[in-house]
Scaffold this motif. Structure first.
Motif, PDB file in Angstrom:
ATOM      1  N   ALA A   1      26.823  67.798  76.196  1.00 54.55           N
ATOM      2  CA  ALA A   1      26.829  66.743  76.403  1.00 54.55           C
ATOM      3  C   ALA A   1      27.541  65.719  77.191  1.00 54.55           C
TER       4      ALA A   1
ATOM      5  N   SER B   1      26.371  65.907  80.538  1.00 58.41           N
ATOM      6  CA  SER B   1      24.505  65.086  80.425  1.00 58.41           C
ATOM      7  C   SER B   1      25.368  63.724  80.682  1.00 58.41           C
ATOM      8  N   GLY B   2      26.433  63.274  80.086  1.00 60.26           N
ATOM      9  CA  GLY B   2      26.032  62.148  81.045  1.00 60.26           C
ATOM     10  C   GLY B   2      26.154  61.381  79.146  1.00 60.26           C
ATOM     11  N   TYR B   3      26.757  61.998  77.980  1.00 58.95           N
ATOM     12  CA  TYR B   3      26.122  60.911  76.559  1.00 58.95           C
ATOM     13  C   TYR B   3      27.197  61.302  75.416  1.00 58.95           C
TER      14      TYR B   3
ATOM     15  N   PRO C   1      18.756  62.295  75.786  1.00 62.02           N
ATOM     16  CA  PRO C   1      19.692  61.322  75.279  1.00 62.02           C
ATOM     17  C   PRO C   1      19.752  60.208  76.597  1.00 62.02           C
TER      18      PRO C   1
ATOM     19  N   LEU D   1      20.936  56.901  74.874  1.00 64.14           N
ATOM     20  CA  LEU D   1      21.761  56.324  75.110  1.00 64.14           C
ATOM     21  C   LEU D   1      21.150  54.508  75.344  1.00 64.14           C
TER      22      LEU D   1
ATOM     23  N   LEU E   1      27.612  58.647  73.395  1.00 69.12           N
ATOM     24  CA  LEU E   1      26.376  57.408  72.417  1.00 69.12           C
ATOM     25  C   LEU E   1      26.973  56.911  71.361  1.00 69.12           C
TER      26      LEU E   1
ATOM     27  N   ARG F   1      23.940  61.621  67.756  1.00 70.59           N
ATOM     28  CA  ARG F   1      24.776  62.223  69.397  1.00 70.59           C
ATOM     29  C   ARG F   1      25.005  64.439  68.888  1.00 70.59           C
TER      30      ARG F   1
ATOM     31  N   ILE G   1      21.719  65.730  68.651  1.00 67.83           N
ATOM     32  CA  ILE G   1      20.442  65.987  70.575  1.00 67.83           C
ATOM     33  C   ILE G   1      21.483  66.494  71.045  1.00 67.83           C
TER      34      ILE G   1
END
Lengths: 378, 395
Positions: free
Chosen positions: A373, A376-378, B267, B271, B282, B288, B291
């Motif tokens: 995550a 992947s930038g979240y 994602p 976001l 998130l 989060r 996901i």
């Protein structure tokens, strides 16, 4: 590279499978445990691995290795997993060899010949906390003469009490959680100030808590560059996470094969229990999870071998997926065996214990999902 | 194929795509209606879409690995893979969506007569004829082989009477491939595989309104429909083999739905709707985590799909493997859309607002619930895996 084994890899599997099943099957592991063996593996079997060429799979030809890749190492690891073979293969032939391949000639030539010959064993002393946080390094490396003085404590060091060499992360600069400032050292275990206390884990394997108390090492002991040890560490972690994932595929398949065999022979209510749809669907679902995990692991192995820039992502996916699918495999295995699955006498419980240790080793599924995550930038 | 030759092919392919793929066709479709299905009544949504279909059809690259004599591209498996990779790299749209390509074509290539292949395959490749599938009936769902639509032998032709259901896009299709009963004395051994025109007298269709508010499926009725004898694929009463072979391809296609990248990843959607904390995570830790766990499975299934295709082309795949792909891919796709709804929050609940593009999130979510039913339910796939792959005994 197509996503299946090539002919040479098929041949390697064809030789590794009967060799490991013949020389170090589950009964071998059980015998070591019952004898109270505290070494953690059989040095004879380790030498046989060398005779088969397994120890040098990832070593270059200049080091008398085979110069092969992570797909090949994974073929051996899958059989280790399927047979629950106690072996320093992962820490030594995968972890240490990956580090040594990035090290200077002096240090590589000091340790590689013994490893390839099956005479030496290496251990990875990376963990300082009970969960995997490899970049959180509080152990210190202080400049001292031409070298460094190491102080700190590591845990969950497989084979740490019998290894000839310990690969140790220590901080030469920066704060506890900085990536920069980590330095990787290759420290002979018999160096003054190193103490390794081994404990038996749930799966009967041995892991040490290793103390470094004013341990003096010279500058040649540095693997890679001072303060840039994370570069080597990350490569080693990529290799051993993928390796552990391959071993988990073997563990899962070993447990699942026992279980489907049992479903085909056990009778209740006058019928083979494998004819009950409730069990068939669970077995079929498990099969799917395991096949998907196998593909994810192969993807990571190939990505590492090809130098794919996305390799890190694939490694996180492989370790997480293999951990989860193997967890399902061993839990279903014990449940579907019923009462006999709870007995020490029957092998299936060993698979459950080994899965738990391997799932934790080098980061569990949650750790790797979180890293994925973040990437992947979240 | 030698690496060097494949590298050359990759370079040429990239150059050709750059020159020939219209810029508008290098962006994702704007909606589910913005894709080309071809057929006699095809109305392209843009000139670029029509051009792209024509250019690719002429080159045979709508069906890259079919033989050239049947309108295909004649590419080797490795070349077809390169083409796919290069189209993905450039963002090229799939030029043609077609049950002819994904289902009927492979079955005709294996079981069709030379005349049938010559007649039908090139038209499928160029998108000239749109096909639909007449399999399920009101009383033959999971137990498909109990189908009752009757084809009576009248000498030079069959007379077809009966009803099909869940016929995808029957109201838009030109032709149907249809399972019919030609012998009532044997269940699976009395089924034949027929091809006929949807404009034949006696054929009628009625769209079914679904929970998504859309009607992709129809009821299809046959009332004394005359079908020439030469339209049987394979032997009379041996259509079940053709049907099963085709189902394998259908399952592959449906499993791919779990991979189809929508405009927004999960994602990204989360976001966009929920926002991030200062460190970029998130702003909803539980979602989060869910996901992230999902994305692990999705990436692993992506690897499985690559492996499956490679193994299939090398003849190494287990014949029951499509069942596994279908089961896993469709369950994954349902999970994805559950999370997509959670990620969209209240915004994702809007049904027909302009802001929600006509409720595309909610309607897509509901559409995916059919994935694990159509083409054989998840439970049927698990039965097949248990028996064919795990060799567990029949109940």
């Amino acid at each position: 590279m197509p996503m299946y084994w090539n002919e040479d890899q098929d041949m390697l599997a064809d030789s590794a499978r009967p060799f490991i099943a013949g020389n170090a099957p589950v009964s071998h592991m059980r015998a070591l445990r019952d004898a109270g063996d505290s070494h953690g593996f059989s040095p004879d079997v380790w030498r046989q691995f060398a005779e088969m060429g397994f120890t040098g799979i990832l070593a270059g030809e200049a080091d008398d290795g085979l110069g092969l890749g992570h797909v090949e190492a994974g073929i051996v690891l899958e059989e280790i997993g399927r047979n629950l073979t106690p072996s320093p293969f992962l820490s030594t032939a995968v972890g240490a060899v990956t580090a040594l391949n990035m090290a200077g000639d002096h240090i590589r030539q000091r340790w590689m010949p013994g490893i390839v010959a099956g005479e030496s064993v290496a251990a990875l002393a990376f963990e300082e906390t009970t969960r995997h946080r490899p970049h959180r390094v509080a152990a210190t490396a202080t400049k001292s003469g031409n070298g460094f003085r190491l102080d700190g404590a590591k845990q969950f060091v497989a084979h740490g009490h019998v290894a000839d060499v310990l690969l140790v992360t220590a901080r030469s600069s920066g704060d506890e959680s900085d990536r920069d400032g980590i330095t990787l050292f290759a420290v002979p275990r018999d160096t003054d100030g190193v103490t390794a206390d081994a404990d038996r884990l749930a799966d009967a394997s041995m892991a040490a808590r290793v103390m470094f108390d004013g341990v003096e090492v010279d500058g040649d002991a540095v693997v890679g560059e001072v303060g840039r040890g994370a570069d080597v560490l990350d490569r080693v972690l990529g290799a051993v996470r993928t390796g552990a994932a391959a071993e988990l595929v073997g563990v899962a398949n070993g447990a699942a094969d026992m279980t489907t065999a049992y479903l085909r022979e056990r009778k209740q209510f006058g019928q083979i229990i494998g004819s009950f749809q409730a069990l068939q669907h669970r077995a079929a679902h498990l099969y799917c999870e395991m096949e998907v995990a196998r593909a994810a692991v192969l993807k990571a192995q190939q990505a590492l071998d090809e130098g794919d820039p996305e390799a890190e992502r694939h490694v996180h996916v492989a370790k997480a997926m293999a951990g989860n699918s193997a967890a399902l495999a061993v839990q279903e295995a014990v449940q579907m065996h019923g009462g006999i699955g709870m007995t020490d006498e029957y092998d299936v419980g060993f698979y459950m214990k080994r899965q738990r240790v391997l799932a934790e080793m080098f980061g569990d599924a949650d750790y790797h999902a979180d890293r994925l995550a973040r990437l992947s930038g979240y | 194929m030698a690496e060097a030759a494949l590298d050359d092919f990759r370079r040429e392919t990239r150059r050709w795509l750059e020159m020939n793929c219209p810029p508008e066709m290098r962006t994702p479709p704007k909606s589910a209606d913005d894709v080309a299905w071809g057929g006699r009544r095809f109305e392209p949504s843009s000139q670029a879409q029509a051009d792209w279909l024509r250019i690719m059809g002429e080159r045979g690259w709508t069906v890259p690995d079919w033989p050239t004599e049947y309108g295909g591209g004649g590419l080797a498996p490795a070349e077809a893979k390169v083409l796919k990779q290069e189209m993905a790299a450039l963002g090229c749209r799939t030029p043609l969506y077609s049950f002819g390509i994904s289902m009927l074509g492979p079955a005709l290539l294996k079981y069709g007569t030379e005349a049938q292949k010559k007649e039908h395959l090139p038209k499928i490749a160029r998108g000239e004829i749109r096909w639909c599938q007449g399999y399920s009936e009101p009383n033959a769902g999971s137990d498909l082989a109990s189908l009752a639509t009757r084809a009576e032998d009248k000498g030079d032709h069959f007379l077809v009477n009966g009803q099909k259901v869940w016929t995808s896009y029957a109201d838009k299709a030109d032709m149907i491939f249809c399972l019919v009963r030609t012998d009532t004395s044997s269940k699976q051994g009395g089924i034949s595989f027929l091809l006929f025109d949807m404009e034949s007298p006696g054929v009628s269709t009625k769209p079914i309104l679904l929970i998504s508010g859309n009607s992709p499926f129809c009821e299809t009725f046959f009332d004394d429909v005359k079908v020439p004898k030469e339209n049987v694929v394979g032997e009379i009463n041996k259509g079940w083999n053709v049907a099963k072979y085709l189902l394998g391809h259908e399952r592959e296609m449906i499993s791919g739905m779990g991979l189809r990248a929508s405009e927004q990843s999960l994602p990204e959607r989360a976001l966009a709707h929920l926002g991030a904390e200062a460190d970029g995570r998130l702003d909803d830790p539980m979602l989060r985590a869910r996901i992230a766990a999902f994305e692990v499975r999705a990436a692993a299934f992506q690897a499985m799909s690559e492996r499956f295709i490679d193994m299939l082309k090398a003849g190494k795949a287990d014949p029951a493997q499509p069942s596994m792909m279908k089961y896993y891919g469709t369950e994954l796709n349902k999970d994805r859309h559950e999370l997509m709804m959670a990620a969209g929050g209240a915004d994702a609940l809007e049904w027909d607002s302009g802001r929600s593009h006509g409720g595309v999130a909610a309607r897509s979510w509901l559409r995916t619930k059919a994935n694990s039913i159509e083409g054989g339910t998840s439970e049927i796939q698990l039965n097949i895996i248990a028996k064919r792959i795990l060799n567990l005994p029949g109940a």
